[in-house]
Design a protein around this motif. Structure first.
Motif, PDB file in Angstrom:
ATOM      1  N   GLN A  12      28.039   1.719 -19.497  1.00 28.67           N
ATOM      2  CA  GLN A  12      29.200   0.859 -19.442  1.00 28.67           C
ATOM      3  C   GLN A  12      29.098  -0.012 -18.199  1.00 28.67           C
ATOM      4  N   PHE A  13      29.719  -1.186 -18.244  1.00 26.51           N
ATOM      5  CA  PHE A  13      29.718  -2.095 -17.107  1.00 26.51           C
ATOM      6  C   PHE A  13      30.849  -1.699 -16.164  1.00 26.51           C
ATOM      7  N   GLY A  14      30.529  -0.937 -15.173  1.00 22.58           N
ATOM      8  CA  GLY A  14      31.536  -0.487 -14.242  1.00 22.58           C
ATOM      9  C   GLY A  14      31.301   0.962 -13.877  1.00 22.58           C
ATOM     10  N   PRO A  15      32.169   1.558 -13.098  1.00 22.98           N
ATOM     11  CA  PRO A  15      31.987   2.964 -12.709  1.00 22.98           C
ATOM     12  C   PRO A  15      32.168   3.890 -13.893  1.00 22.98           C
ATOM     13  N   ALA A  16      31.796   5.128 -13.716  1.00 26.35           N
ATOM     14  CA  ALA A  16      31.804   6.087 -14.815  1.00 26.35           C
ATOM     15  C   ALA A  16      33.202   6.363 -15.338  1.00 26.35           C
ATOM     16  N   TRP A  17      34.243   6.109 -14.495  1.00 25.74           N
ATOM     17  CA  TRP A  17      35.597   6.430 -14.935  1.00 25.74           C
ATOM     18  C   TRP A  17      36.296   5.216 -15.538  1.00 25.74           C
ATOM     19  N   ALA A  18      35.616   4.073 -15.640  1.00 25.36           N
ATOM     20  CA  ALA A  18      36.287   2.821 -15.992  1.00 25.36           C
ATOM     21  C   ALA A  18      36.683   2.760 -17.457  1.00 25.36           C
ATOM     22  N   LYS A  19      35.994   3.495 -18.334  1.00 25.98           N
ATOM     23  CA  LYS A  19      36.298   3.428 -19.762  1.00 25.98           C
ATOM     24  C   LYS A  19      37.003   4.688 -20.225  1.00 25.98           C
ATOM     25  N   PRO A  20      37.881   4.559 -21.205  1.00 24.45           N
ATOM     26  CA  PRO A  20      38.556   5.760 -21.741  1.00 24.45           C
ATOM     27  C   PRO A  20      37.555   6.696 -22.391  1.00 24.45           C
ATOM     28  N   GLY A  21      37.751   7.980 -22.117  1.00 26.03           N
ATOM     29  CA  GLY A  21      36.877   8.977 -22.721  1.00 26.03           C
ATOM     30  C   GLY A  21      35.519   9.086 -22.074  1.00 26.03           C
ATOM     31  N   ALA A  22      35.323   8.435 -20.925  1.00 26.79           N
ATOM     32  CA  ALA A  22      34.005   8.463 -20.297  1.00 26.79           C
ATOM     33  C   ALA A  22      33.675   9.826 -19.742  1.00 26.79           C
ATOM     34  N   ASP A  23      34.721  10.636 -19.424  1.00 30.46           N
ATOM     35  CA  ASP A  23      34.460  11.955 -18.849  1.00 30.46           C
ATOM     36  C   ASP A  23      33.784  12.867 -19.855  1.00 30.46           C
ATOM     37  N   THR A  24      34.034  12.651 -21.146  1.00 25.96           N
ATOM     38  CA  THR A  24      33.467  13.524 -22.170  1.00 25.96           C
ATOM     39  C   THR A  24      32.152  13.007 -22.719  1.00 25.96           C
ATOM     40  N   ALA A  25      31.773  11.759 -22.396  1.00 25.95           N
ATOM     41  CA  ALA A  25      30.531  11.205 -22.940  1.00 25.95           C
ATOM     42  C   ALA A  25      29.345  11.758 -22.185  1.00 25.95           C
ATOM     43  N   PRO A  26      28.319  12.257 -22.835  1.00 25.82           N
ATOM     44  CA  PRO A  26      27.144  12.779 -22.139  1.00 25.82           C
ATOM     45  C   PRO A  26      26.388  11.660 -21.454  1.00 25.82           C
ATOM     46  N   SER A  27      25.917  11.931 -20.257  1.00 26.27           N
ATOM     47  CA  SER A  27      25.162  10.931 -19.512  1.00 26.27           C
ATOM     48  C   SER A  27      23.680  11.104 -19.770  1.00 26.27           C
ATOM     49  N   LEU A  28      22.902  10.109 -19.344  1.00 26.49           N
ATOM     50  CA  LEU A  28      21.460  10.134 -19.565  1.00 26.49           C
ATOM     51  C   LEU A  28      20.818  11.311 -18.865  1.00 26.49           C
ATOM     52  N   SER A  29      21.327  11.644 -17.668  1.00 25.44           N
ATOM     53  CA  SER A  29      20.704  12.724 -16.899  1.00 25.44           C
ATOM     54  C   SER A  29      20.917  14.087 -17.511  1.00 25.44           C
ATOM     55  N   LYS A  30      21.947  14.216 -18.416  1.00 27.54           N
ATOM     56  CA  LYS A  30      22.227  15.516 -19.018  1.00 27.54           C
ATOM     57  C   LYS A  30      21.515  15.714 -20.340  1.00 27.54           C
ATOM     58  N   MET A  31      20.865  14.675 -20.826  1.00 25.01           N
ATOM     59  CA  MET A  31      20.214  14.795 -22.122  1.00 25.01           C
ATOM     60  C   MET A  31      18.886  15.507 -21.996  1.00 25.01           C
ATOM     61  N   SER A 409      39.243  -1.266 -11.289  1.00 27.57           N
ATOM     62  CA  SER A 409      38.964  -1.704 -12.654  1.00 27.57           C
ATOM     63  C   SER A 409      39.422  -3.132 -12.882  1.00 27.57           C
ATOM     64  N   ASP A 410      40.604  -3.497 -12.356  1.00 30.82           N
ATOM     65  CA  ASP A 410      41.095  -4.867 -12.501  1.00 30.82           C
ATOM     66  C   ASP A 410      40.227  -5.855 -11.727  1.00 30.82           C
ATOM     67  N   ALA A 411      39.712  -5.435 -10.568  1.00 32.18           N
ATOM     68  CA  ALA A 411      38.884  -6.337  -9.763  1.00 32.18           C
ATOM     69  C   ALA A 411      37.492  -6.511 -10.356  1.00 32.18           C
ATOM     70  N   TYR A 412      36.980  -5.490 -11.046  1.00 32.86           N
ATOM     71  CA  TYR A 412      35.625  -5.556 -11.590  1.00 32.86           C
ATOM     72  C   TYR A 412      35.563  -6.319 -12.918  1.00 32.86           C
ATOM     73  N   ALA A 413      36.668  -6.374 -13.649  1.00 34.71           N
ATOM     74  CA  ALA A 413      36.651  -6.931 -15.002  1.00 34.71           C
ATOM     75  C   ALA A 413      36.128  -8.361 -15.059  1.00 34.71           C
ATOM     76  N   PRO A 414      36.549  -9.298 -14.187  1.00 36.31           N
ATOM     77  CA  PRO A 414      36.006 -10.659 -14.277  1.00 36.31           C
ATOM     78  C   PRO A 414      34.509 -10.720 -14.037  1.00 36.31           C
ATOM     79  N   PHE A 415      34.002  -9.920 -13.099  1.00 36.34           N
ATOM     80  CA  PHE A 415      32.556  -9.914 -12.841  1.00 36.34           C
ATOM     81  C   PHE A 415      31.795  -9.349 -14.038  1.00 36.34           C
ATOM     82  N   ALA A 416      32.377  -8.333 -14.705  1.00 36.24           N
ATOM     83  CA  ALA A 416      31.710  -7.765 -15.877  1.00 36.24           C
ATOM     84  C   ALA A 416      31.602  -8.785 -16.989  1.00 36.24           C
ATOM     85  N   ALA A 417      32.650  -9.574 -17.204  1.00 35.59           N
ATOM     86  CA  ALA A 417      32.610 -10.590 -18.257  1.00 35.59           C
ATOM     87  C   ALA A 417      31.553 -11.647 -17.961  1.00 35.59           C
TER      88      ALA A 417
END
Length: 474
Positions: A12-31, A409-417
């Motif tokens: 995701q474009f942003g920190p790991a907590w920026a998207k809903p449900g990101a805490d439950t999504a498996p990361s690359l390092s855990k695969m 999250s509000d500050a990062y959104a324009p840069f992500a777009a």
């Protein structure tokens, strides 16, 4: 299909907590290492630690090594099971291993959605991590056998009519063609003191001195164990001398299984034995059940019992070889991704695919302030994480409490777009580990003016011009 690329990357474009449900999504390092495109490498003990083993006392025996002349351990005295020899791959075929269309669609969809650049070698490892993610394509050559492929959708494929006919006993569609019934018959006559038993499934075959023993043995072999060598199957048969087992077999032998075809007009036909069923199938259903083809796709997860041994050997050897050397799959992976309109390019010495080909920013391109800031930051910090760039450019560090997270999250959104647009143009690259790169070292030079080409001199014409001819003074 159970496999999902988004579960592999969790990008995701942003920190790991920026998207809903990101805490439950498996990361690359855990695969699993194979799933995330890495080689398996466990920790190794340093050589110095290996040398610091406690010395054995003088005269003590090493428990790992038996004393000379001592009896071997019990597990060494066990009778070794005969190893099953793999059949030889069938000749006369060109065989290719290709990713399935389903996995290519997942790659295309997820890469376009996540805007990542992924190495084709990593994608090849992902493909080879699951047998259902690739197909083996068999193409018949001039000296190749015919390919007899099932029309029933079970994926069965054979190299001879005998193999295709013998498969009917384990085929899931057999009951659509024939029904089995029990008929009363006269009990076998003879002096029977023991019965042969197949320990693989517990089936009682009958006494060895019974006149129907060989037929019963072959019927069982064809119905349940045809994927095993016949000699190996026969060597597994055991003898049971229990009187109760003999009497139970005699009671069962008074009943006989017969088969009746289900097709219209054959209601009164009764097939007394397996040979009669096979003959009836060859005469009435073979052409409706199978087709002869020159090219067939066999999925890597196809059970080996559905394939001719010569084809099954190809599947085993090609799968193992490509799994150990996944770079063999890259050419066919390139062709497959190209069919799904995915760009393929070479970057950092490897082949990649992503939302766009990498390219330098043309000199006459005018970028907005935020886009230019992203480009300049990626030039100076190529290879660092996207989160670090967002925090540096926005001036808002990632916090831990809810209020700080919302502000970041509000500050990062324009840069992500703005970064998404740069990724779609190929001006910057984000890889699977959430690192951002500036792929080109400098801006693309403006196209140079081309001068008209001069007409080349004709070769072999070395005659001097008239002005250079020597004068004759005579």
């Amino acid at each position: 299909m159970p496999f999902d690329l988004s579960e592999l990357t969790g990008f995701q474009f942003g920190p790991a907590w920026a998207k809903p449900g990101a805490d439950t999504a498996p990361s690359l390092s855990k695969m699993h290492p194979i799933e995330r495109g890495e080689r398996r490498s466990g920790p190794r003990r340093p050589s110095a630690d290996r040398d610091r083993r406690a010395p054995r006392a003088e005269g003590a025996q090493d428990s790992r090594r038996p004393r000379k002349g001592a009896p071997r351990r019990d597990r060494d005295n066990r009778e070794e099971r005969p190893r099953r020899e793999l059949p030889q791959p069938a000749e006369g075929f060109r065989v290719e291993l290709r990713p399935t269309n389903g996995i290519l669609e997942i790659f295309s969809k997820e890469i376009q959605k996540q805007k990542r650049a992924l190495s084709l070698l990593d994608l090849a490892r992902i493909v080879m991590a699951g047998k259902d993610r690739y197909d083996l394509v068999f193409m018949k050559l001039e000296n190749g056998s015919m390919l007899i492929h099932s029309k029933k959708g079970d994926g069965a494929c054979w190299l001879s009519e005998a193999e295709a006919i013998s498969y009917i006993w384990s085929a899931p569609w057999f009951s659509e063609l024939y029904t089995a019934e029990e008929a009363e018959v006269e009990a076998p006559k003879g002096n029977f003191t023991a019965v042969a038993v197949c320990p693989l499934g517990g089936e009682v075959i009958g006494p060895v001195n019974w006149h129907g023993y060989q037929a019963a043995l072959m019927n069982l072999y064809r119905a349940k164990y045809a994927n095993m060598a016949l000699d190996v199957f026969k060597n597994r048969i055991t003898i049971n001398k229990d009187e109760e087992a003999v009497q139970a077999w005699l009671a069962a032998a008074c009943k006989k299984t017969v088969w009746k075809p289900t097709r219209e007009g054959a209601e009164d036909c009764v097939l007394e034995d397996a040979k009669a069923v096979e003959s009836d199938f060859a005469a009435n259903h073979l052409n409706d059940t199978y087709e002869i083809v020159d090219k067939v796709f066999v999925n890597g997860a196809t059970p080996r019992k559905l394939l001719s041994p010569g084809l099954s050997a190809h599947v085993a050897t090609m799968s193992d070889r490509t799994r150990r050397s996944p770079q063999m799959l890259i050419p066919n992976l390139c062709h497959g991704l190209a069919r799904h309109h995915m760009p393929i390019y070479k970057w950092q010495g490897n082949h990649y695919t992503g939302p766009s080909r990498v390219r330098a920013i043309p000199e006459d391109t005018v970028l907005a302030d935020r886009m230019m800031a992203i480009v300049n930051w990626s030039k100076e910090h190529s290879g660092e994480k996207v989160e670090a760039m967002f925090a540096a450019l926005s001036g808002v560090p990632a916090g831990t409490d809810e209020e700080s997270k919302k502000a970041a999250s509000d500050a990062y959104a324009p840069f992500a777009a703005d970064m998404i647009w740069l990724l779609e143009q190929g001006f910057v690259v984000v890889t699977s580990d959430n690192s951002i790169w500036y792929p080109k070292g400098s801006a693309a030079p403006a196209p140079a003016k081309t001068e008209p080409r001069r007409r080349p001199k004709k070769k072999g014409n070395n005659k001097p011009r008239s002005a250079d001819k020597p004068q004759n003074n005579e």
